[in-house]
Scaffold this active site. Structure first.
Site, PDB file in Angstrom:
ATOM      1  N   HIS A 299     -13.391  30.529  56.205  1.00  0.00           N
ATOM      2  CA  HIS A 299     -13.194  29.261  56.428  1.00  0.00           C
ATOM      3  C   HIS A 299     -14.288  28.241  57.448  1.00  0.00           C
ATOM      4  O   HIS A 299     -14.856  28.590  58.073  1.00  0.00           O
ATOM      5  CB  HIS A 299     -12.026  29.039  57.600  1.00  0.00           C
ATOM      6  CG  HIS A 299     -11.225  27.373  58.200  1.00  0.00           C
ATOM      7  ND1 HIS A 299     -10.556  27.186  57.251  1.00  0.00           N
ATOM      8  CD2 HIS A 299     -11.261  26.329  58.717  1.00  0.00           C
ATOM      9  CE1 HIS A 299     -10.406  25.395  57.584  1.00  0.00           C
ATOM     10  NE2 HIS A 299     -10.989  25.367  59.258  1.00  0.00           N
ATOM     11  N   HIS A 342     -10.627  28.271  68.453  1.00  0.00           N
ATOM     12  CA  HIS A 342     -11.662  28.146  68.575  1.00  0.00           C
ATOM     13  C   HIS A 342     -11.915  26.881  70.549  1.00  0.00           C
ATOM     14  O   HIS A 342     -10.657  26.256  70.542  1.00  0.00           O
ATOM     15  CB  HIS A 342     -12.967  27.785  67.660  1.00  0.00           C
ATOM     16  CG  HIS A 342     -12.760  26.065  67.667  1.00  0.00           C
ATOM     17  ND1 HIS A 342     -13.744  24.923  67.587  1.00  0.00           N
ATOM     18  CD2 HIS A 342     -11.606  25.390  67.579  1.00  0.00           C
ATOM     19  CE1 HIS A 342     -13.412  24.155  66.913  1.00  0.00           C
ATOM     20  NE2 HIS A 342     -12.025  23.953  67.206  1.00  0.00           N
ATOM     21  N   GLU A 348     -12.025  16.280  70.092  1.00  0.00           N
ATOM     22  CA  GLU A 348     -11.687  16.662  69.083  1.00  0.00           C
ATOM     23  C   GLU A 348     -10.545  15.409  69.129  1.00  0.00           C
ATOM     24  O   GLU A 348      -9.623  16.154  70.014  1.00  0.00           O
ATOM     25  CB  GLU A 348     -11.699  17.249  68.299  1.00  0.00           C
ATOM     26  CG  GLU A 348     -12.155  18.419  68.292  1.00  0.00           C
ATOM     27  CD  GLU A 348     -12.144  19.635  67.966  1.00  0.00           C
ATOM     28  OE1 GLU A 348     -10.958  19.427  67.196  1.00  0.00           O
ATOM     29  OE2 GLU A 348     -12.835  20.579  68.097  1.00  0.00           O
ATOM     30  N   TYR A 357      -0.227  18.048  58.106  1.00  0.00           N
ATOM     31  CA  TYR A 357      -1.870  18.646  58.501  1.00  0.00           C
ATOM     32  C   TYR A 357      -1.940  19.935  58.153  1.00  0.00           C
ATOM     33  O   TYR A 357      -0.864  20.677  59.428  1.00  0.00           O
ATOM     34  CB  TYR A 357      -2.047  18.059  60.180  1.00  0.00           C
ATOM     35  CG  TYR A 357      -3.402  18.262  60.382  1.00  0.00           C
ATOM     36  CD1 TYR A 357      -4.831  18.853  59.305  1.00  0.00           C
ATOM     37  CD2 TYR A 357      -3.874  19.445  61.370  1.00  0.00           C
ATOM     38  CE1 TYR A 357      -6.157  19.614  59.777  1.00  0.00           C
ATOM     39  CE2 TYR A 357      -4.776  20.144  62.064  1.00  0.00           C
ATOM     40  CZ  TYR A 357      -5.925  20.284  61.072  1.00  0.00           C
ATOM     41  OH  TYR A 357      -7.362  20.878  62.042  1.00  0.00           O
ATOM     42  N   HIS A 372      -8.124  18.006  71.718  1.00  0.00           N
ATOM     43  CA  HIS A 372      -8.399  18.562  71.661  1.00  0.00           C
ATOM     44  C   HIS A 372      -9.776  18.800  72.336  1.00  0.00           C
ATOM     45  O   HIS A 372     -10.888  18.807  72.001  1.00  0.00           O
ATOM     46  CB  HIS A 372      -8.071  19.893  70.788  1.00  0.00           C
ATOM     47  CG  HIS A 372      -7.039  20.374  70.278  1.00  0.00           C
ATOM     48  ND1 HIS A 372      -6.657  20.042  69.016  1.00  0.00           N
ATOM     49  CD2 HIS A 372      -6.005  19.812  70.847  1.00  0.00           C
ATOM     50  CE1 HIS A 372      -5.742  20.334  68.598  1.00  0.00           C
ATOM     51  NE2 HIS A 372      -4.749  20.004  69.491  1.00  0.00           N
ATOM     52  N   HIS A 378      -8.086  25.386  71.500  1.00  0.00           N
ATOM     53  CA  HIS A 378      -7.171  25.553  70.690  1.00  0.00           C
ATOM     54  C   HIS A 378      -7.151  26.036  68.830  1.00  0.00           C
ATOM     55  O   HIS A 378      -8.045  26.808  69.256  1.00  0.00           O
ATOM     56  CB  HIS A 378      -6.961  23.491  70.234  1.00  0.00           C
ATOM     57  CG  HIS A 378      -8.621  22.925  69.683  1.00  0.00           C
ATOM     58  ND1 HIS A 378      -9.292  22.983  70.942  1.00  0.00           N
ATOM     59  CD2 HIS A 378      -8.381  22.693  68.619  1.00  0.00           C
ATOM     60  CE1 HIS A 378     -10.220  22.910  69.841  1.00  0.00           C
ATOM     61  NE2 HIS A 378     -10.029  22.816  68.574  1.00  0.00           N
TER      62      HIS A 378
HETATM   63 FE   LIG Z   1     -11.703  22.139  67.140  1.00  0.00          FE
END
Ligand SMILES: [Fe+2]
Length: 446
Positions: A299, A342, A348, A357, A372, A378
Protein backbone atom coordinates in the site's frame (compact mmCIF):
# COMPACT_ATOMS: atom_id res chain seq x y z
CA UNK A 1 -33.89 27.14 -2.92
CA UNK A 2 -32.37 29.65 -5.30
CA UNK A 3 -31.40 33.06 -4.05
CA UNK A 4 -29.29 34.98 -6.46
CA UNK A 5 -28.82 38.69 -6.12
CA UNK A 6 -30.87 40.73 -8.54
CA UNK A 7 -28.77 42.37 -11.20
CA UNK A 8 -25.84 40.11 -10.43
CA UNK A 9 -22.89 39.78 -12.75
CA UNK A 10 -24.24 37.64 -15.56
CA UNK A 11 -22.53 38.84 -18.71
CA UNK A 12 -19.88 36.31 -19.64
CA UNK A 13 -20.45 34.48 -16.36
CA UNK A 14 -19.93 30.76 -15.93
CA UNK A 15 -17.38 30.42 -18.67
CA UNK A 16 -14.02 29.07 -17.69
CA UNK A 17 -10.49 29.02 -19.01
CA UNK A 18 -8.53 25.77 -18.64
CA UNK A 19 -5.12 25.38 -17.03
CA UNK A 20 -3.37 25.59 -13.69
CA UNK A 21 -1.45 28.78 -12.94
CA UNK A 22 -1.60 29.95 -16.53
CA UNK A 23 -1.00 33.54 -17.51
CA UNK A 24 -4.65 34.16 -18.33
CA UNK A 25 -6.27 37.18 -19.91
CA UNK A 26 -9.96 38.02 -20.15
CA UNK A 27 -12.16 41.03 -20.87
CA UNK A 28 -15.89 41.43 -20.36
CA UNK A 29 -16.04 44.39 -22.76
CA UNK A 30 -14.21 44.41 -26.10
CA UNK A 31 -10.94 46.29 -25.94
CA UNK A 32 -11.03 46.75 -22.17
CA UNK A 33 -7.71 44.99 -21.69
CA UNK A 34 -4.67 47.15 -22.52
CA UNK A 35 -2.29 45.40 -24.87
CA UNK A 36 1.48 45.48 -24.72
CA UNK A 37 1.70 47.17 -21.34
CA UNK A 38 0.13 47.03 -17.90
CA UNK A 39 -0.34 50.64 -16.93
CA UNK A 40 -1.09 53.01 -19.81
CA UNK A 41 -1.56 56.70 -19.17
CA UNK A 42 -5.29 56.28 -19.72
CA UNK A 43 -7.00 52.89 -19.65
CA UNK A 44 -9.84 51.97 -22.03
CA UNK A 45 -13.39 52.89 -20.95
CA UNK A 46 -12.03 55.13 -18.17
CA UNK A 47 -10.98 52.12 -16.10
CA UNK A 48 -8.37 52.18 -13.35
CA UNK A 49 -5.37 49.84 -13.55
CA UNK A 50 -4.47 47.96 -10.39
CA UNK A 51 -2.16 45.10 -9.53
CA UNK A 52 -3.14 42.32 -7.11
CA UNK A 53 0.04 40.70 -5.78
CA UNK A 54 -0.24 37.19 -4.37
CA UNK A 55 3.50 36.78 -3.82
CA UNK A 56 6.34 39.13 -3.02
CA UNK A 57 7.35 41.18 -6.05
CA UNK A 58 10.66 39.37 -6.11
CA UNK A 59 9.41 35.79 -5.76
CA UNK A 60 11.11 33.47 -8.26
CA UNK A 61 9.48 33.46 -11.67
CA UNK A 62 8.08 29.95 -11.23
CA UNK A 63 6.34 30.93 -7.98
CA UNK A 64 5.50 34.56 -8.74
CA UNK A 65 1.76 35.26 -8.80
CA UNK A 66 0.03 38.51 -9.63
CA UNK A 67 -2.82 39.80 -11.73
CA UNK A 68 -3.51 43.14 -13.31
CA UNK A 69 -7.10 44.36 -12.96
CA UNK A 70 -8.86 47.06 -14.99
CA UNK A 71 -11.73 48.25 -12.88
CA UNK A 72 -14.43 50.87 -12.53
CA UNK A 73 -13.02 52.11 -9.22
CA UNK A 74 -9.70 51.27 -7.60
CA UNK A 75 -9.86 49.02 -4.54
CA UNK A 76 -9.12 51.93 -2.22
CA UNK A 77 -12.69 53.05 -3.01
CA UNK A 78 -14.03 49.66 -1.94
CA UNK A 79 -13.12 50.13 1.69
CA UNK A 80 -14.10 52.88 4.06
CA UNK A 81 -13.55 53.16 7.77
CA UNK A 82 -13.36 49.71 9.26
CA UNK A 83 -15.41 48.81 12.29
CA UNK A 84 -14.55 45.64 14.22
CA UNK A 85 -17.28 43.02 14.18
CA UNK A 86 -17.71 39.74 15.99
CA UNK A 87 -17.72 36.60 13.85
CA UNK A 88 -17.90 34.20 16.71
CA UNK A 89 -17.31 30.82 15.09
CA UNK A 90 -14.55 31.64 12.59
CA UNK A 91 -11.30 31.21 14.51
CA UNK A 92 -7.65 31.63 13.57
CA UNK A 93 -4.42 30.15 14.83
CA UNK A 94 -3.17 30.34 17.48
CA UNK A 95 -6.42 29.37 19.18
CA UNK A 96 -5.36 27.18 22.08
CA UNK A 97 -7.20 26.75 25.37
CA UNK A 98 -5.99 24.61 28.29
CA UNK A 99 -9.45 23.17 28.83
CA UNK A 100 -9.61 21.85 25.25
CA UNK A 101 -7.71 18.61 24.72
CA UNK A 102 -6.50 18.30 21.16
CA UNK A 103 -4.31 15.29 21.85
CA UNK A 104 -6.18 12.27 20.58
CA UNK A 105 -8.05 10.72 17.72
CA UNK A 106 -11.37 12.43 17.03
CA UNK A 107 -14.35 11.93 14.79
CA UNK A 108 -17.50 13.95 14.24
CA UNK A 109 -20.86 13.11 12.72
CA UNK A 110 -22.10 15.44 9.98
CA UNK A 111 -22.82 18.86 11.44
CA UNK A 112 -26.55 19.60 11.13
CA UNK A 113 -27.90 22.92 9.96
CA UNK A 114 -29.18 25.13 12.73
CA UNK A 115 -32.43 26.97 13.20
CA UNK A 116 -31.83 30.30 11.48
CA UNK A 117 -30.36 31.21 8.11
CA UNK A 118 -26.62 31.51 7.80
CA UNK A 119 -24.41 32.91 5.07
CA UNK A 120 -20.78 32.39 4.12
CA UNK A 121 -19.55 34.48 7.05
CA UNK A 122 -22.03 33.61 9.79
CA UNK A 123 -22.15 29.95 8.75
CA UNK A 124 -18.44 29.22 9.06
CA UNK A 125 -17.53 26.90 11.95
CA UNK A 126 -13.84 26.41 12.69
CA UNK A 127 -12.89 22.85 13.63
CA UNK A 128 -9.11 23.10 14.01
CA UNK A 129 -6.34 25.67 13.78
CA UNK A 130 -2.63 25.03 13.23
CA UNK A 131 0.44 27.23 13.06
CA UNK A 132 0.06 30.98 13.30
CA UNK A 133 -1.94 33.29 11.08
CA UNK A 134 0.39 36.18 11.97
CA UNK A 135 3.46 34.43 10.63
CA UNK A 136 1.62 33.05 7.58
CA UNK A 137 2.23 29.44 8.55
CA UNK A 138 -0.25 26.65 9.06
CA UNK A 139 -3.95 26.48 8.40
CA UNK A 140 -7.45 26.28 9.80
CA UNK A 141 -10.12 23.75 8.92
CA UNK A 142 -13.75 24.77 8.86
CA UNK A 143 -17.21 23.42 8.20
CA UNK A 144 -19.55 25.79 6.39
CA UNK A 145 -23.30 25.69 6.85
CA UNK A 146 -24.84 28.10 4.34
CA UNK A 147 -28.53 28.59 3.63
CA UNK A 148 -28.58 32.23 2.58
CA UNK A 149 -26.97 34.24 -0.20
CA UNK A 150 -24.96 37.34 0.58
CA UNK A 151 -26.85 40.37 -0.74
CA UNK A 152 -24.94 43.63 -1.22
CA UNK A 153 -22.41 42.03 1.09
CA UNK A 154 -18.84 41.13 0.15
CA UNK A 155 -15.94 39.41 1.83
CA UNK A 156 -12.24 39.00 1.53
CA UNK A 157 -9.53 37.44 3.60
CA UNK A 158 -6.04 38.81 4.01
CA UNK A 159 -5.18 35.74 6.07
CA UNK A 160 -5.02 33.08 3.42
CA UNK A 161 -6.53 31.39 0.43
CA UNK A 162 -9.59 29.22 0.98
CA UNK A 163 -9.82 25.71 -0.45
CA UNK A 164 -13.54 24.90 -0.55
CA UNK A 165 -14.75 21.28 -0.62
CA UNK A 166 -18.56 21.16 -0.99
CA UNK A 167 -20.37 18.15 0.42
CA UNK A 168 -23.98 19.31 0.05
CA UNK A 169 -25.62 21.97 -2.15
CA UNK A 170 -24.26 24.27 -4.84
CA UNK A 171 -22.59 27.61 -4.18
CA UNK A 172 -21.82 30.46 -6.54
CA UNK A 173 -18.73 32.55 -5.90
CA UNK A 174 -19.12 35.93 -7.60
CA UNK A 175 -15.55 37.22 -7.42
CA UNK A 176 -13.67 40.24 -8.67
CA UNK A 177 -12.20 38.07 -11.42
CA UNK A 178 -15.31 36.13 -12.47
CA UNK A 179 -17.99 33.70 -11.38
CA UNK A 180 -17.57 30.07 -10.25
CA UNK A 181 -20.34 27.58 -9.47
CA UNK A 182 -19.12 24.78 -7.24
CA UNK A 183 -21.03 21.60 -6.36
CA UNK A 184 -20.15 18.41 -4.45
CA UNK A 185 -17.43 16.53 -6.33
CA UNK A 186 -15.71 19.81 -7.18
CA UNK A 187 -13.37 22.06 -5.23
CA UNK A 188 -12.66 25.77 -5.51
CA UNK A 189 -9.70 27.87 -4.42
CA UNK A 190 -10.22 31.55 -3.56
CA UNK A 191 -6.96 33.50 -3.38
CA UNK A 192 -5.94 35.66 -0.45
CA UNK A 193 -7.12 39.23 -0.97
CA UNK A 194 -9.74 38.45 -3.60
CA UNK A 195 -13.13 40.07 -2.94
CA UNK A 196 -16.24 37.99 -3.51
CA UNK A 197 -19.88 37.38 -2.68
CA UNK A 198 -21.25 33.88 -2.06
CA UNK A 199 -24.70 32.90 -3.30
CA UNK A 200 -26.75 29.78 -2.72
CA UNK A 201 -27.72 28.16 -6.01
CA UNK A 202 -29.13 25.00 -4.50
CA UNK A 203 -29.27 24.73 -0.75
CA UNK A 204 -28.85 24.10 2.02
CA UNK A 205 -25.09 23.98 1.55
CA UNK A 206 -22.51 22.25 3.70
CA UNK A 207 -18.87 21.56 3.09
CA UNK A 208 -15.31 21.78 4.29
CA UNK A 209 -12.80 24.60 4.00
CA UNK A 210 -9.05 24.61 4.38
CA UNK A 211 -7.81 28.11 5.10
CA UNK A 212 -4.19 28.14 3.99
CA UNK A 213 -2.11 30.74 5.80
CA UNK A 214 1.06 29.83 3.91
CA UNK A 215 2.29 29.68 0.35
CA UNK A 216 -0.37 29.08 -2.29
CA UNK A 217 -1.53 25.64 -3.26
CA UNK A 218 0.38 24.26 -6.20
CA UNK A 219 0.43 21.03 -8.15
CA UNK A 220 2.76 18.46 -6.58
CA UNK A 221 5.77 17.27 -8.53
CA UNK A 222 5.14 13.87 -10.08
CA UNK A 223 8.70 12.52 -9.94
CA UNK A 224 9.08 9.24 -11.83
CA UNK A 225 5.31 9.12 -12.50
CA UNK A 226 6.12 11.48 -15.35
CA UNK A 227 4.11 14.08 -17.19
CA UNK A 228 0.59 12.72 -16.75
CA UNK A 229 -1.95 11.35 -14.26
CA UNK A 230 -2.85 12.60 -10.78
CA UNK A 231 -4.29 16.11 -11.24
CA UNK A 232 -3.74 17.30 -14.78
CA UNK A 233 -3.37 21.07 -15.29
CA UNK A 234 -6.01 21.39 -18.02
CA UNK A 235 -8.75 20.22 -15.64
CA UNK A 236 -8.42 23.33 -13.48
CA UNK A 237 -10.84 26.06 -14.53
CA UNK A 238 -10.52 29.79 -13.99
CA UNK A 239 -13.50 32.06 -14.70
CA UNK A 240 -13.56 34.67 -17.42
CA UNK A 241 -13.93 38.33 -16.49
CA UNK A 242 -17.37 39.44 -15.31
CA UNK A 243 -18.33 42.64 -13.55
CA UNK A 244 -21.25 44.53 -12.09
CA UNK A 245 -21.68 48.31 -12.28
CA UNK A 246 -24.00 48.52 -9.32
CA UNK A 247 -24.56 51.45 -6.99
CA UNK A 248 -26.23 50.30 -3.78
CA UNK A 249 -25.42 50.49 -0.08
CA UNK A 250 -23.04 47.60 0.50
CA UNK A 251 -20.75 46.15 3.12
CA UNK A 252 -17.28 44.68 2.76
CA UNK A 253 -16.10 42.33 5.50
CA UNK A 254 -12.36 41.82 5.82
CA UNK A 255 -10.64 39.05 7.76
CA UNK A 256 -7.19 40.28 8.78
CA UNK A 257 -4.86 38.53 11.27
CA UNK A 258 -7.80 36.61 12.65
CA UNK A 259 -9.94 39.67 13.26
CA UNK A 260 -13.01 40.74 11.34
CA UNK A 261 -13.80 44.29 10.32
CA UNK A 262 -16.62 45.71 8.25
CA UNK A 263 -16.72 48.70 5.99
CA UNK A 264 -19.70 50.39 4.34
CA UNK A 265 -19.51 51.53 0.74
CA UNK A 266 -22.01 52.69 -1.85
CA UNK A 267 -21.40 50.26 -4.70
CA UNK A 268 -20.37 46.77 -5.67
CA UNK A 269 -16.63 46.12 -5.48
CA UNK A 270 -16.96 43.43 -8.15
CA UNK A 271 -16.12 45.92 -10.86
CA UNK A 272 -13.16 44.39 -12.70
CA UNK A 273 -14.01 44.65 -16.38
CA UNK A 274 -10.81 43.03 -17.65
CA UNK A 275 -7.81 41.33 -16.12
CA UNK A 276 -4.70 39.37 -16.95
CA UNK A 277 -2.26 37.38 -14.85
CA UNK A 278 -1.84 34.15 -12.92
CA UNK A 279 -3.30 35.06 -9.51
CA UNK A 280 -6.93 34.04 -9.84
CA UNK A 281 -9.61 31.76 -8.42
CA UNK A 282 -10.10 28.33 -9.88
CA UNK A 283 -12.19 25.21 -9.56
CA UNK A 284 -11.46 21.57 -10.20
CA UNK A 285 -13.65 18.53 -10.83
CA UNK A 286 -12.36 15.79 -8.52
CA UNK A 287 -13.68 13.12 -10.91
CA UNK A 288 -10.89 14.11 -13.32
CA UNK A 289 -8.22 13.10 -10.78
CA UNK A 290 -6.36 10.09 -12.20
CA UNK A 291 -5.16 8.00 -9.24
CA UNK A 292 -1.91 6.07 -9.47
CA UNK A 293 -1.28 3.20 -7.08
CA UNK A 294 0.20 -0.20 -6.34
CA UNK A 295 -0.27 -2.67 -9.19
CA UNK A 296 1.55 -5.63 -7.67
CA UNK A 297 1.95 -5.47 -3.87
CA UNK A 298 1.81 -3.22 -0.77
CA UNK A 299 0.00 0.00 0.00
CA UNK A 300 1.75 3.21 -1.06
CA UNK A 301 1.94 6.26 1.17
CA UNK A 302 -1.22 8.40 0.83
CA UNK A 303 0.87 11.18 -0.68
CA UNK A 304 0.43 9.28 -3.95
CA UNK A 305 -3.08 10.79 -3.97
CA UNK A 306 -2.06 14.44 -3.47
CA UNK A 307 -4.17 16.81 -5.56
CA UNK A 308 -2.64 20.08 -4.38
CA UNK A 309 0.27 20.90 -2.11
CA UNK A 310 1.09 24.10 -0.26
CA UNK A 311 4.82 24.02 0.26
CA UNK A 312 6.70 25.13 3.34
CA UNK A 313 10.28 26.32 3.58
CA UNK A 314 11.33 22.72 4.37
CA UNK A 315 11.74 20.72 1.19
CA UNK A 316 9.25 17.88 0.88
CA UNK A 317 7.40 18.92 4.05
CA UNK A 318 4.14 20.57 3.13
CA UNK A 319 2.43 23.31 5.02
CA UNK A 320 -0.68 21.52 3.70
CA UNK A 321 -1.36 18.65 1.35
CA UNK A 322 -4.85 18.17 -0.05
CA UNK A 323 -5.21 14.43 -0.62
CA UNK A 324 -8.07 12.62 -2.36
CA UNK A 325 -9.30 9.07 -1.73
CA UNK A 326 -11.59 8.38 -4.66
CA UNK A 327 -12.88 5.43 -6.66
CA UNK A 328 -10.08 3.09 -7.75
CA UNK A 329 -9.13 -0.52 -8.24
CA UNK A 330 -7.36 -2.56 -5.59
CA UNK A 331 -5.25 -5.28 -7.19
CA UNK A 332 -2.23 -5.79 -4.91
CA UNK A 333 -1.26 -9.43 -4.30
CA UNK A 334 -0.41 -10.86 -0.88
CA UNK A 335 -0.97 -7.43 0.65
CA UNK A 336 -2.98 -5.79 3.38
CA UNK A 337 -4.78 -3.43 1.06
CA UNK A 338 -6.27 -0.73 3.34
CA UNK A 339 -4.01 1.89 4.94
CA UNK A 340 -1.52 0.44 7.40
CA UNK A 341 -1.38 1.36 11.07
CA UNK A 342 0.87 4.29 11.68
CA UNK A 343 1.92 7.39 13.59
CA UNK A 344 2.67 10.52 11.64
CA UNK A 345 4.54 13.72 12.38
CA UNK A 346 2.00 15.38 10.10
CA UNK A 347 -1.57 15.99 11.33
CA UNK A 348 -4.42 14.55 9.31
CA UNK A 349 -7.92 15.97 9.12
CA UNK A 350 -10.24 13.92 6.93
CA UNK A 351 -13.74 14.46 5.56
CA UNK A 352 -16.14 12.29 3.61
CA UNK A 353 -17.75 13.84 0.54
CA UNK A 354 -19.76 10.78 -0.43
CA UNK A 355 -19.84 6.99 -0.11
CA UNK A 356 -17.91 4.70 2.19
CA UNK A 357 -14.23 4.99 3.19
CA UNK A 358 -12.57 1.57 3.08
CA UNK A 359 -10.58 1.83 6.33
CA UNK A 360 -13.64 2.97 8.29
CA UNK A 361 -16.78 1.35 6.84
CA UNK A 362 -18.88 2.47 9.82
CA UNK A 363 -19.20 5.83 11.55
CA UNK A 364 -17.55 7.90 8.84
CA UNK A 365 -20.35 8.61 6.41
CA UNK A 366 -20.83 11.58 4.06
CA UNK A 367 -20.34 14.86 5.90
CA UNK A 368 -18.40 13.24 8.74
CA UNK A 369 -14.84 14.24 9.57
CA UNK A 370 -11.99 12.90 11.66
CA UNK A 371 -8.73 14.12 13.10
CA UNK A 372 -5.61 12.05 13.65
CA UNK A 373 -3.25 14.51 15.22
CA UNK A 374 0.53 14.72 15.26
CA UNK A 375 2.06 11.39 16.37
CA UNK A 376 -1.27 9.91 17.42
CA UNK A 377 -1.59 6.28 16.22
CA UNK A 378 -4.42 5.30 13.94
CA UNK A 379 -5.36 2.88 11.19
CA UNK A 380 -8.13 0.56 10.09
CA UNK A 381 -10.82 -0.31 12.59
CA UNK A 382 -11.31 -3.91 13.67
CA UNK A 383 -13.94 -4.73 11.04
CA UNK A 384 -11.75 -3.34 8.24
CA UNK A 385 -8.72 -5.22 9.57
CA UNK A 386 -10.51 -8.58 9.76
CA UNK A 387 -12.05 -8.16 6.32
CA UNK A 388 -8.79 -7.14 4.67
CA UNK A 389 -6.75 -9.82 6.46
CA UNK A 390 -8.93 -12.72 5.42
CA UNK A 391 -10.59 -11.68 2.18
CA UNK A 392 -9.77 -13.21 -1.17
CA UNK A 393 -7.33 -10.92 -2.99
CA UNK A 394 -9.11 -10.69 -6.31
CA UNK A 395 -9.16 -7.37 -8.18
CA UNK A 396 -11.68 -5.22 -6.36
CA UNK A 397 -13.19 -1.90 -7.33
CA UNK A 398 -13.63 0.63 -4.56
CA UNK A 399 -16.74 2.28 -5.87
CA UNK A 400 -18.86 5.17 -4.65
CA UNK A 401 -16.18 6.57 -2.41
CA UNK A 402 -14.74 10.07 -2.12
CA UNK A 403 -12.99 11.26 1.00
CA UNK A 404 -10.18 13.74 1.40
CA UNK A 405 -7.50 14.82 3.83
CA UNK A 406 -6.07 18.18 4.86
CA UNK A 407 -2.62 17.15 6.08
CA UNK A 408 -0.39 19.73 7.71
CA UNK A 409 3.07 19.71 9.23
CA UNK A 410 1.64 21.47 12.31
CA UNK A 411 -0.40 20.01 15.18
CA UNK A 412 -4.08 20.85 14.81
CA UNK A 413 -5.82 22.34 17.83
CA UNK A 414 -9.53 21.84 18.37
CA UNK A 415 -11.72 24.85 18.79
CA UNK A 416 -14.07 25.03 21.74
CA UNK A 417 -16.92 24.54 19.26
CA UNK A 418 -15.38 21.35 17.85
CA UNK A 419 -14.71 19.97 21.33
CA UNK A 420 -17.97 20.90 23.01
CA UNK A 421 -20.72 21.81 20.53
CA UNK A 422 -20.06 19.88 17.31
CA UNK A 423 -21.43 16.31 17.11
CA UNK A 424 -18.24 14.61 18.28
CA UNK A 425 -18.23 10.82 18.62
CA UNK A 426 -17.07 10.34 22.22
CA UNK A 427 -16.27 6.66 21.73
CA UNK A 428 -14.37 6.96 18.47
CA UNK A 429 -11.12 5.56 19.89
CA UNK A 430 -12.98 2.37 20.75
CA UNK A 431 -13.04 1.38 17.07
CA UNK A 432 -9.59 -0.13 17.75
CA UNK A 433 -10.40 -1.71 21.13
CA UNK A 434 -11.36 -5.05 19.58
CA UNK A 435 -7.97 -5.52 17.96
CA UNK A 436 -6.87 -8.49 20.05
CA UNK A 437 -3.45 -10.01 20.38
CA UNK A 438 -3.01 -12.61 17.66
CA UNK A 439 0.62 -13.38 18.42
CA UNK A 440 1.57 -16.99 19.08
CA UNK A 441 5.29 -17.44 19.61
CA UNK A 442 5.05 -21.19 19.33
CA UNK A 443 4.14 -21.14 15.65
CA UNK A 444 7.17 -21.74 13.50
CA UNK A 445 6.90 -19.61 10.33
CA UNK A 446 9.33 -21.84 8.52
FE1 LIG B 1 -2.82 8.51 8.64
Amino acid sequence: MRRVQEGAMTANALQYMPGFGNDFESEALPGALPQGQNSPQRCPYGLYAEQLSGTAFTAPRGRNERSWCYRIRPSVRHVGRFQPIDVSHWKSAPNIFPEVTSLGQYRWNPVPHGEGDTDWITGMRTVTTAGDVNTQTGMASHIYLVTQSMVDSYFYSADGELLVVPQQGTLRFCTELGVLDVAPGEIAVLPRGLVYRVEVIEGPCRGFVCENYGQQFDLPDRGPIGANCMANPRDFKTPVAAFEDRDAPSTVTLKWCGQFHRSEIGHSPLDVVAWHGNYAPYKYDLSTYSPVGAILFDHPDPSIFTVLTARSEVEGTANIDFVLFRERWLVAENSFRPPWYHKNVMSELMGNIYGEYDAKPDGFGPGAMSLHNCMLPHGPDQAAFEKASTGELVPHKLDNTMSFMFETRFPQHLTQWAANEAPIQPDYADVWSGLEKKFDGTIDPG
